[in-house]
Design an enzyme around this catalytic site. Sequence first.
Site, PDB file in Angstrom:
ATOM      1  N   ASP A  50       0.839  -1.209   0.000  1.00  0.00           N
ATOM      2  CA  ASP A  50       0.000   0.000   0.000  1.00  0.00           C
ATOM      3  C   ASP A  50       0.867   1.249   0.000  1.00  0.00           C
ATOM      4  O   ASP A  50       1.661   1.468   0.910  1.00  0.00           O
ATOM      5  CB  ASP A  50      -0.900  -0.001   1.238  1.00  0.00           C
ATOM      6  CG  ASP A  50      -1.793   1.223   1.322  1.00  0.00           C
ATOM      7  OD1 ASP A  50      -2.989   1.114   1.003  1.00  0.00           O
ATOM      8  OD2 ASP A  50      -1.300   2.308   1.710  1.00  0.00           O
ATOM      9  N   TYR A  55       3.080  10.018  -0.799  1.00  0.00           N
ATOM     10  CA  TYR A  55       4.209   9.439  -0.068  1.00  0.00           C
ATOM     11  C   TYR A  55       5.534   9.679  -0.794  1.00  0.00           C
ATOM     12  O   TYR A  55       6.602   9.585  -0.189  1.00  0.00           O
ATOM     13  CB  TYR A  55       4.035   7.929   0.136  1.00  0.00           C
ATOM     14  CG  TYR A  55       2.833   7.498   0.939  1.00  0.00           C
ATOM     15  CD1 TYR A  55       2.018   8.407   1.608  1.00  0.00           C
ATOM     16  CD2 TYR A  55       2.504   6.146   1.028  1.00  0.00           C
ATOM     17  CE1 TYR A  55       0.910   7.996   2.327  1.00  0.00           C
ATOM     18  CE2 TYR A  55       1.401   5.722   1.749  1.00  0.00           C
ATOM     19  CZ  TYR A  55       0.602   6.655   2.387  1.00  0.00           C
ATOM     20  OH  TYR A  55      -0.491   6.215   3.094  1.00  0.00           O
ATOM     21  N   LYS A  80      -3.126   5.937  -4.027  1.00  0.00           N
ATOM     22  CA  LYS A  80      -4.208   6.875  -3.713  1.00  0.00           C
ATOM     23  C   LYS A  80      -4.005   8.187  -4.450  1.00  0.00           C
ATOM     24  O   LYS A  80      -2.867   8.618  -4.648  1.00  0.00           O
ATOM     25  CB  LYS A  80      -4.239   7.136  -2.197  1.00  0.00           C
ATOM     26  CG  LYS A  80      -4.189   5.880  -1.354  1.00  0.00           C
ATOM     27  CD  LYS A  80      -4.016   6.178   0.128  1.00  0.00           C
ATOM     28  CE  LYS A  80      -3.686   4.910   0.902  1.00  0.00           C
ATOM     29  NZ  LYS A  80      -2.266   4.563   0.855  1.00  0.00           N
ATOM     30  N   HIS A 113      -7.849   9.734  -1.354  1.00  0.00           N
ATOM     31  CA  HIS A 113      -7.070   9.770  -0.120  1.00  0.00           C
ATOM     32  C   HIS A 113      -7.785  10.472   1.046  1.00  0.00           C
ATOM     33  O   HIS A 113      -7.738  10.002   2.183  1.00  0.00           O
ATOM     34  CB  HIS A 113      -5.711  10.445  -0.387  1.00  0.00           C
ATOM     35  CG  HIS A 113      -4.622   9.991   0.531  1.00  0.00           C
ATOM     36  ND1 HIS A 113      -3.310   9.915   0.163  1.00  0.00           N
ATOM     37  CD2 HIS A 113      -4.658   9.566   1.820  1.00  0.00           C
ATOM     38  CE1 HIS A 113      -2.585   9.476   1.187  1.00  0.00           C
ATOM     39  NE2 HIS A 113      -3.387   9.263   2.198  1.00  0.00           N
TER      40      HIS A 113
END
Length: 277
Positions: A50, A55, A80, A113
């Site tokens: 994930d 990120y 996401k 998200h």
Amino acid sequence: MDITNLNGTVGLSNGVEMPYLGLGVFKTKEGKEVVDAVTYALDAGYRHIDTAAIYGNEEGVGAAIAQHVVDRKDIFLTTKVWNSDQGYDSTLKAFDASLGRLKTDYLDLYLVHWPVKGKYKETWRALEQLYAEGRVKAIGVSNFLQHHLEDLFQTAKVRPMVNQLEFHPYLVQQRLLDFCRQHQIQFEAWSPLMQGKAFEVPLLQELAVKYDVSVAQLILRWDLQKGVVTIPKSVRRDRIISNADLFNFSISEEDVQKIAALDRGQRVGPDPDNFNF
């Protein structure tokens, strides 16, 4: 959820099988750190990774998967769409960009998200389009509370298959968990270990001793017994292996309830009703 082993899955509302334990890579650095973490996880038998556009490590995740002996089709990959990319056209572009960084031509799960006010319905419409085209096997949301879901239901042609939320012994959100179950939305936990704060809770320490496991193993097993898919994050090989060693013990129903009774509605992350990013 039939909890048997690391390769175990839960069926989503559309029939897609989602591994109930995975590796999360929030705050894992792009480059060697994330490549190593994903490689350690795949080596240990994990088949669920994930990540998220925000990120900043999708390239590393993609590189680790591409160079591993495990076939891409045997890996459940989630990313996401970030808040600044929400909206119909911009979500479609963001999806393409994520695929490029991940070096893949499809996703197993794509999530909205955060519930960005005034945008998440158009974002969802884009996810429905991607799903209809077969470019993603399942679609869902993250950080959506009940009222966000009810609002989305008014226009959605396809209902979310997953809702990924902060979930741990201090934030159980049982009513939301029940609501999602009622509507066949699989609950998924982020920050299951409360960013390390769980290790300081006396009851969890006592129960870990009782079951002869670590506090982390106790909580992750509790997540699964609550029917919640979970994606603990670590960059250390030993922790990644240990976090998956959950299948040689079972927590009694009485102790499951004791852990749930720790609930105090306390977040370690942002509030979905009050975020500004």
